[in-house]
Design a protein around this motif. Structure first.
Motif, mmCIF file in Angstrom:
data_model
loop_
_atom_site.group_PDB
_atom_site.id
_atom_site.type_symbol
_atom_site.label_atom_id
_atom_site.label_comp_id
_atom_site.label_asym_id
_atom_site.label_seq_id
_atom_site.Cartn_x
_atom_site.Cartn_y
_atom_site.Cartn_z
ATOM 1 N N PHE A 256 0.838 -1.204 0.000
ATOM 2 C CA PHE A 256 0.000 0.000 0.000
ATOM 3 C C PHE A 256 0.872 1.253 0.000
ATOM 4 N N PHE A 257 1.903 1.262 0.845
ATOM 5 C CA PHE A 257 2.803 2.414 0.889
ATOM 6 C C PHE A 257 3.507 2.613 -0.454
ATOM 7 N N LYS A 258 3.867 1.515 -1.115
ATOM 8 C CA LYS A 258 4.513 1.627 -2.429
ATOM 9 C C LYS A 258 3.576 2.243 -3.470
ATOM 10 N N GLN A 259 2.301 2.084 -3.238
ATOM 11 C CA GLN A 259 1.330 2.639 -4.172
ATOM 12 C C GLN A 259 1.118 4.133 -3.956
ATOM 13 N N GLU B 224 8.608 5.495 -1.505
ATOM 14 C CA GLU B 224 8.525 4.042 -1.406
ATOM 15 C C GLU B 224 8.387 3.370 -2.779
ATOM 16 N N GLN B 225 8.067 4.140 -3.791
ATOM 17 C CA GLN B 225 7.733 3.551 -5.088
ATOM 18 C C GLN B 225 8.969 3.043 -5.828
ATOM 19 N N GLU B 226 8.727 2.049 -6.681
ATOM 20 C CA GLU B 226 9.779 1.570 -7.577
ATOM 21 C C GLU B 226 9.919 2.561 -8.727
ATOM 22 N N TYR B 227 11.148 2.900 -9.056
ATOM 23 C CA TYR B 227 11.446 3.891 -10.087
ATOM 24 C C TYR B 227 10.959 3.384 -11.445
ATOM 25 N N THR C 210 14.303 2.089 -5.697
ATOM 26 C CA THR C 210 13.206 2.904 -5.175
ATOM 27 C C THR C 210 13.491 4.370 -5.501
ATOM 28 N N ILE C 211 12.464 5.177 -5.453
ATOM 29 C CA ILE C 211 12.647 6.608 -5.672
ATOM 30 C C ILE C 211 13.572 7.187 -4.601
ATOM 31 N N ALA C 212 13.448 6.714 -3.371
ATOM 32 C CA ALA C 212 14.326 7.186 -2.294
ATOM 33 C C ALA C 212 15.791 6.939 -2.645
#
Length: 275
Positions: A235-238, A243-246, A253-255
């Motif tokens: 949910f956090f990745k969404q 948290e999202q995948e680049y 991750t974007i981070a």
């Protein structure tokens, strides 16, 4: 009856963007007086604005303007794509942006009250709606303050103005990566910057839902906490950008992308026409 030429009709249509029949009828009523015809068309359009109040505006444009310390992003909406790609509608968007550039307006109400052409942004939009013959509205406004900015405007069709707009405020020196993050946001549509920015009530509601789903799937009771936490992580990745995948490399991750580039995102916004 005054002699109404095609040249007069064209000149008035070019000026106001009105329809052929309405323009000709106004010139006939005004006996060829173009300024009087303008007044007739504006009055007619003003009366029509009230009738159009309940119509839906699912088309339009997204535009952005940068000042010294912030970027203002707007959604200017209309009823049809025919109007959305009209030069006068696009010019109206530029006119509104020009008024908002240094106004400091942070809310829709404040933006509508900004002075413009002897009136306000709201009155200029109403006048344009009257001549166009469709409902036109400034639907959303956001002002993102920051040190540096990446602005990305995406066209979903070559015939239309931008339909998606993203502003990213950041610190650091890698402008290319910052723009890439803006492009990612246009695609991934995160709602928050990091997981700590997601309202606790929203997290708890999601936790309740995934726990109920997991039980409904017959998962072992002892395994439920781990399963639920895994689904909360998804949910956090969404919803959280960091948290999202680049989009360009789903192994990152974007981070991680931001850290490697020496960038820190301090704020962002994404608008999509009609969304």
């Amino acid at each position: 009856m005054a002699d109404i030429s095609l040249a007069d009709i064209k000149a008035l249509r070019d000026r106001l963007g009105t329809g052929m029949v309405d323009t000709k009828n106004a010139l006939v009523e005004a006996e060829g007086d173009i300024e009087k015809a303008v007044e007739i068309l504006r009055l007619k359009g003003a009366k029509g604005n009230a009738k159009r109040a309940d119509r839906s505006t699912s088309e339009g444009l997204i535009a952005a303007v940068e000042s010294a310390t912030a970027v203002t992003l707007i959604e200017l909406a209309c009823e049809t794509d025919f109007v959305a790609k009209n030069e006068k509608f696009i010019a109206l968007g530029e006119k509104v942006l020009g008024a908002l550039a240094d106004s400091g307006a942070e809310t829709l109400d404040a933006a509508l009250a900004v002075p413009l052409e002897g009136g306000t942004v709201a009155s200029v939009i109403d006048d344009q709606a009257a001549t166009i013959g469709e409902k036109v509205e400034l639907r959303r406004v956001v002002r993102i303050p920051g040190e540096k900015f990446a602005v990305y405007l995406h066209r979903t069709s070559k015939d239309l103005p931008p339909q998606i707009g993203v502003v990213v405020a950041y610190t650091g020196d890698d402008a290319e990566t910052a723009r890439s993050i803006a492009q990612h946001i246009s695609f991934a549509d995160p709602q928050y910057l990091g997981r700590d920015d997601v309202p606790p009530a929203e997290v708890e509601n999601e936790r309740r839902i995934v726990e109920e789903i997991s039980r409904g799937e017959g998962k072992p009771e002892a395994a439920l906490p781990k399963i639920v936490e895994g689904r909360i992580g998804a949910f956090f990745k969404q919803v959280a950008l960091l948290e999202q995948e680049y989009a360009k490399d789903n192994k990152l991750t974007i981070a991680k992308v931001l850290s490697d580039a020496g960038l820190t995102v301090t704020g962002f916004a994404r608008f999509k026409v009609g969304a």
